[in-house]
Design a protein around this motif. Structure first.
Motif, short mmCIF file in Angstrom:
data_model
loop_
_atom_site.label_atom_id
_atom_site.label_comp_id
_atom_site.label_asym_id
_atom_site.label_seq_id
_atom_site.Cartn_x
_atom_site.Cartn_y
_atom_site.Cartn_z
N ILE A 60 5.85 60.73 77.34
CA ILE A 60 6.37 59.56 77.76
C ILE A 60 6.07 58.69 76.66
O ILE A 60 5.03 58.06 76.35
CB ILE A 60 5.48 59.14 79.07
N GLU A 61 7.30 58.24 76.14
CA GLU A 61 7.25 57.06 74.73
C GLU A 61 7.49 55.82 75.98
O GLU A 61 8.43 55.61 76.38
CB GLU A 61 8.29 57.44 73.93
N LEU A 62 6.52 54.76 75.57
CA LEU A 62 6.74 53.24 76.15
C LEU A 62 7.37 52.65 75.82
O LEU A 62 8.02 51.62 76.28
CB LEU A 62 5.04 52.93 76.31
N ALA A 66 10.01 49.53 77.41
CA ALA A 66 9.55 48.37 77.39
C ALA A 66 10.13 47.08 78.49
O ALA A 66 9.40 46.62 79.30
CB ALA A 66 9.41 47.69 76.02
N VAL A 67 11.38 47.27 78.42
CA VAL A 67 12.18 46.41 79.22
C VAL A 67 12.20 46.62 80.80
O VAL A 67 12.12 45.94 81.60
CB VAL A 67 13.70 46.22 79.01
N ASP A 68 12.18 48.22 80.98
CA ASP A 68 12.13 48.57 82.42
C ASP A 68 10.57 48.17 82.97
O ASP A 68 10.56 47.85 84.33
CB ASP A 68 12.10 50.41 82.31
N ILE A 69 9.49 48.45 82.28
CA ILE A 69 8.20 47.96 82.54
C ILE A 69 8.14 46.30 82.80
O ILE A 69 7.64 45.98 83.72
CB ILE A 69 7.29 48.31 81.27
N ALA A 70 8.90 45.52 81.89
CA ALA A 70 8.81 44.27 82.19
C ALA A 70 9.55 43.75 83.56
O ALA A 70 8.79 42.92 84.44
CB ALA A 70 9.42 43.42 80.85
N GLN A 71 10.46 44.50 83.80
CA GLN A 71 11.41 44.13 85.09
C GLN A 71 10.52 44.48 86.12
O GLN A 71 10.45 43.85 87.19
CB GLN A 71 12.64 44.94 84.93
N ALA A 72 9.62 45.70 86.00
CA ALA A 72 8.94 46.06 87.26
C ALA A 72 7.81 45.02 87.32
O ALA A 72 7.36 45.02 88.65
CB ALA A 72 8.27 47.55 87.00
N ILE A 73 7.29 44.45 86.36
CA ILE A 73 6.15 43.69 86.59
C ILE A 73 6.75 42.41 87.18
O ILE A 73 5.93 41.91 88.28
CB ILE A 73 5.72 43.23 85.19
N SER A 112 0.33 46.87 80.36
CA SER A 112 1.78 46.57 81.12
C SER A 112 1.88 47.82 82.04
O SER A 112 2.18 47.73 83.23
CB SER A 112 2.76 45.92 80.56
N PHE A 113 2.25 48.78 81.41
CA PHE A 113 2.46 50.17 82.05
C PHE A 113 1.40 50.48 82.98
O PHE A 113 1.66 51.02 84.16
CB PHE A 113 2.61 51.26 81.19
#
Length: 242
Positions: A60-62, A66-73, A112-113
């Motif tokens: 799993i390359e983060l 990165a954009v998906d993680i920010a949107q999920a937060i 963040s992940f």
């Protein structure tokens, strides 16, 4: 020194391949963070093969997430790519988590992940913790920041942590530490202790309702309706009095 990675309770029959998942927060190309994780994963595979067990490795390359993680937060809802990553982690038998160090701290991307992971997702999963940095001054970041994070997630970090500064890559000591950490992970895997802990103590943990952990089916049977709080929520009174 020869290390025995067999366990007394190993089954004689061939089991399904163990699933090892690498989580890399490296963003450069090539990435020393990913390189450290890959070297460690290969050593784990070699030791498992030598002890009679096969395994697969997923990554799993983060960086690309990165954009998906920010949107999920922000939204509280993970997208499909993150859900796929969660599913891979949930199905993993063991994890290698590798992060770069920035400004004396672990990658904000990795943190963040972790912030959007179900707290149940890594319960009792064996984990190797690893970090890379531009200077050896950051060598303690793994144990000071990564280890508490994975302890909160109730994973089972192996005793040996891994750290690599530029001068470490050509040193035998790094290979020795990778060997030791990989051996510890293999021993945990072959003993089955993580799975046994999760199987026997699952109901004793606090769980996130509707979570994404493998065992988190979360039906009404999981809710204790006998507590005062649940009686009040159901329209009754505390202490069972109507």
């Amino acid at each position: 020194m020869s290390l025995n990675t067999s366990a007394p309770n190993d089954s004689a029959e061939v089991d399904e391949p163990l699933r090892l998942v690498v989580v890399s927060a490296g963003v450069s190309e090539p990435s020393s963070t990913r390189l450290l994780a890959d070297r460690t994963a290969q050593k784990v595979l070699d030791l498992l093969l030598a002890s009679g067990r096969s395994a697969t490795v997923g990554v799993i390359e983060l960086g690309p997430l990165a954009v998906d993680i920010a949107q999920a937060i922000v939204s509280g809802y993970p997208g499909e790519r993150l859900k796929t990553a969660f599913e891979r982690l949930a199905a993993a038998d063991a994890v290698i988590a590798s992060t770069p160090v920035y400004k004396a701290g672990i990658s904000g991307l990795l943190k963040s992940f972790a912030d959007i992971l179900d707290n149940d997702l890594l319960i009792a999963k064996p984990v190797i913790l690893a970090a890379t940095a531009g200077t050896s001054r950051h060598a303690m970041v793994v144990d000071e920041q990564l280890r508490p994070l994975f302890a909160f997630l109730r994973a089972l970090p192996v005793p040996t942590s891994l750290f690599a500064a530029p001068e470490d890559w050509g040193q035998a000591a790094l290979g020795d530490r990778i060997q030791r950490a990989a051996t510890e992970l293999v021993l945990l895997l072959r003993s089955g202790v993580g799975r046994s802990i999760a199987d026997s103590a699952w109901t004793g943990y606090q769980h996130q309702f509707g979570g994404n952990a493998t065992r988190a089916e979360h039906t009404a049977d999981d809710v204790d309706f006998t507590t005062d709080l649940m009686r009040l929520a159901a329209g009754g009174t505390a202490g069972g009095r109507e």
